[in-house]
Design a protein around this motif. Structure first.
Motif, mmCIF file in Angstrom:
data_model
loop_
_atom_site.group_PDB
_atom_site.id
_atom_site.type_symbol
_atom_site.label_atom_id
_atom_site.label_comp_id
_atom_site.label_asym_id
_atom_site.label_seq_id
_atom_site.Cartn_x
_atom_site.Cartn_y
_atom_site.Cartn_z
ATOM 1 N N UNK A 320 0.822 -1.209 0.000
ATOM 2 C CA UNK A 320 0.000 0.000 0.000
ATOM 3 C C UNK A 320 0.857 1.261 0.000
ATOM 4 N N UNK A 321 2.035 1.187 0.612
ATOM 5 C CA UNK A 321 2.945 2.322 0.600
ATOM 6 C C UNK A 321 3.485 2.576 -0.802
ATOM 7 N N UNK A 327 -3.588 1.811 -1.341
ATOM 8 C CA UNK A 327 -3.816 2.734 -0.221
ATOM 9 C C UNK A 327 -5.197 3.364 -0.358
ATOM 10 N N UNK A 328 -5.513 3.799 -1.583
ATOM 11 C CA UNK A 328 -6.817 4.420 -1.858
ATOM 12 C C UNK A 328 -7.958 3.451 -1.562
ATOM 13 N N UNK A 329 -7.777 2.193 -1.924
ATOM 14 C CA UNK A 329 -8.831 1.197 -1.723
ATOM 15 C C UNK A 329 -9.150 1.035 -0.231
ATOM 16 N N UNK A 330 -8.118 1.053 0.614
ATOM 17 C CA UNK A 330 -8.354 0.956 2.053
ATOM 18 C C UNK A 330 -9.142 2.155 2.561
ATOM 19 N N UNK A 331 -8.772 3.349 2.106
ATOM 20 C CA UNK A 331 -9.427 4.573 2.578
ATOM 21 C C UNK A 331 -10.869 4.668 2.088
ATOM 22 N N UNK A 332 -11.137 4.211 0.881
ATOM 23 C CA UNK A 332 -12.457 4.366 0.277
ATOM 24 C C UNK A 332 -13.527 3.539 0.985
ATOM 25 N N UNK A 333 -13.128 2.529 1.752
ATOM 26 C CA UNK A 333 -14.116 1.739 2.486
ATOM 27 C C UNK A 333 -14.944 2.612 3.423
ATOM 28 N N UNK A 334 -14.341 3.663 3.940
ATOM 29 C CA UNK A 334 -15.016 4.516 4.920
ATOM 30 C C UNK A 334 -15.689 5.728 4.288
ATOM 31 N N UNK A 342 -8.368 12.524 -5.336
ATOM 32 C CA UNK A 342 -8.496 13.301 -4.101
ATOM 33 C C UNK A 342 -7.253 13.179 -3.219
ATOM 34 N N UNK A 343 -6.489 12.109 -3.373
ATOM 35 C CA UNK A 343 -5.247 11.950 -2.632
ATOM 36 C C UNK A 343 -4.141 12.600 -3.449
#
Length: 407
Positions: A320-321, A327-334, A342-343
């Motif tokens: 993810x780093x 990384x985006x996929x983890x954040x988009x869950x919320x 957006x990142x």
């Protein structure tokens, strides 16, 4: 330098927020000649100046632990200090979100701990109330901590350094400790900027704490294992996606919280951090490599057990780093409305000084050792910044025998 009769000379290694909080408490108590030794050219150069700025309310910590007790006290002291010194302190509130029904039992445990720890005005809420607080959040349930706040910890540290100087103490910059000789009555400390003799020494060296402990003659365990946390900045025009803080329900199998959203004290919104093994104690990027630090970690007796226990998580975090889509996929869950664009940039990174035992276990609670007249903070991870002034009270009371005024 001559000090008045009856004055105790105290040296403090480390100009982060904990070292400065202890120095301030001693200097304001009176009867102590206080000197802070900081290797960098400014205070708060490492963990204090690279964290998320969150003042934690105590949701996660095992009831009765030092973390739970000192976080609760520290939040109040930090709030009051910021108000007294006109420093920014914003109670934006935090949602800890269960995205799926499978996470609800873990959310139940967070609620149980938070209530046991006396987190003020905690509420268990459903999707409708969640959307009132955070219009773009997704999940099946959450706990809401309305008094979780954000601050500028580096500014607080600067203010504390000013307090120390104002009370007659010294904050010496560019003074890296290179030798310690503890005698029966005094401790001699050699630095790159000169030598000092103290009646007591307190080590708050963060990422270097085990190395300084070794100079003192303390046990090599726990060792510091550096973990880097990387943050992305949310595009300013999309900052309205997050009003306060949106956190995942932590997985008890892993030592870190996971990616989350934080609106900072100056209204910038960060996404992160992840947690990847750093290749140097002060390894703020993949290009920062110390063969000595990396080899030392690999050769530590606990390395094989840690690898077996957490290699899947480590591989996921490293990927993810290196790969923004993961990384985006983890954040988009919320926040499902989040877009890859957006990142916009990796904002900053922090390196966490995680204490690591010889059996491969990662220490969870704060840990303080005493070797003669030397006090060593061996583990001070989050919420150490929140707890800094409470940690100072604890060290003065429990290790120095100095009465602490309550309230």
């Amino acid at each position: 330098m001559t000090v008045p009769p009856g004055t105790e000379r105290v040296g403090i290694v480390g100009g982060g927020i904990i070292g400065l909080a202890i120095a301030r408490a001693l200097a304001l108590t009176g009867g102590f000649d206080v000197t802070v030794l900081e290797k960098e050219r400014r205070v708060a150069a490492h963990q204090t100046g690279h964290n998320s700025g969150v003042v934690h309310a105590g949701l996660y910590y095992q009831p009765g632990s030092l973390k739970a007790i000192l976080c609760a006290r520290g939040r109040e002291l930090t709030r009051d200090y910021c108000r007294d010194r006109a420093l920014p302190y914003r109670e934006l509130g935090k949602l800890v979100v269960a995205v799926t029904p499978e996470e609800v039992p873990r959310l139940d445990e967070i609620e149980r701990r938070a209530r046991a720890n006396g987190v003020p005005d905690l509420a268990r809420i459903g999707p409708e109330r969640m959307l009132e607080l955070e219009r773009h959040v997704a999940g099946v349930g959450a706990v809401h901590s309305p008094h979780t706040a954000v601050v500028d910890f580096a500014a607080i540290a600067e203010a504390m350094a000013s307090d120390v100087r104002g009370a007659g103490g010294r904050v010496l910059l560019g003074a890296e400790v290179v030798g310690v000789s503890a005698g029966e009555r005094t401790t001699a400390v050699a630095t790159t900027a000169g030598s000092h003799t103290f009646d007591r020494l307190i080590v708050c060296a963060g990422l270097q704490s085990d190395l300084v402990a070794r100079l003192v003659g303390a046990s090599p365990s726990p060792r510091i294992l550096p973990f880097r946390g990387e943050y992305w900045t949310l595009e300013p025009s999309r900052a309205e996606l997050v009003r306060g803080m949106i956190y995942p329900v932590p997985d008890p199998r892993f030592p870190f919280l996971g990616v989350h959203f934080t609106r900072g004290v100056y209204d910038d919104v960060h996404v992160g951090p992840n947690a990847v093994p750093a290749l140097a104690r002060e390894g703020y990027g993949w290009g920062n490599v110390s063969l000595r630090d990396t080899f030392g970690s690999l050769m530590w007796p606990g390395a094989p057990a840690l690898f077996r226990r957490h290699w899947r998580m480590g591989a996921r975090e490293i990927l993810a780093s290196l790969l923004k889509p993961l990384y985006y996929r983890q954040a988009r869950e919320f926040v499902p409305e989040l877009r890859p664009s957006d990142l916009v940039e990796k904002a900053h990174a922090g390196v966490r000084a995680q204490a690591w035992s010889a059996d491969g276990s990662l220490l969870d609670d704060f840990a303080v050792d005493q070797v003669g007249s030397v006090t060593l903070l061996r583990n001070a991870p989050s919420p150490a910044a929140t707890s800094s002034m409470a940690i100072a009270e604890y060290v003065l009371r429990e290790h120095l025998g100095v009465p602490v005024r309550e309230g």
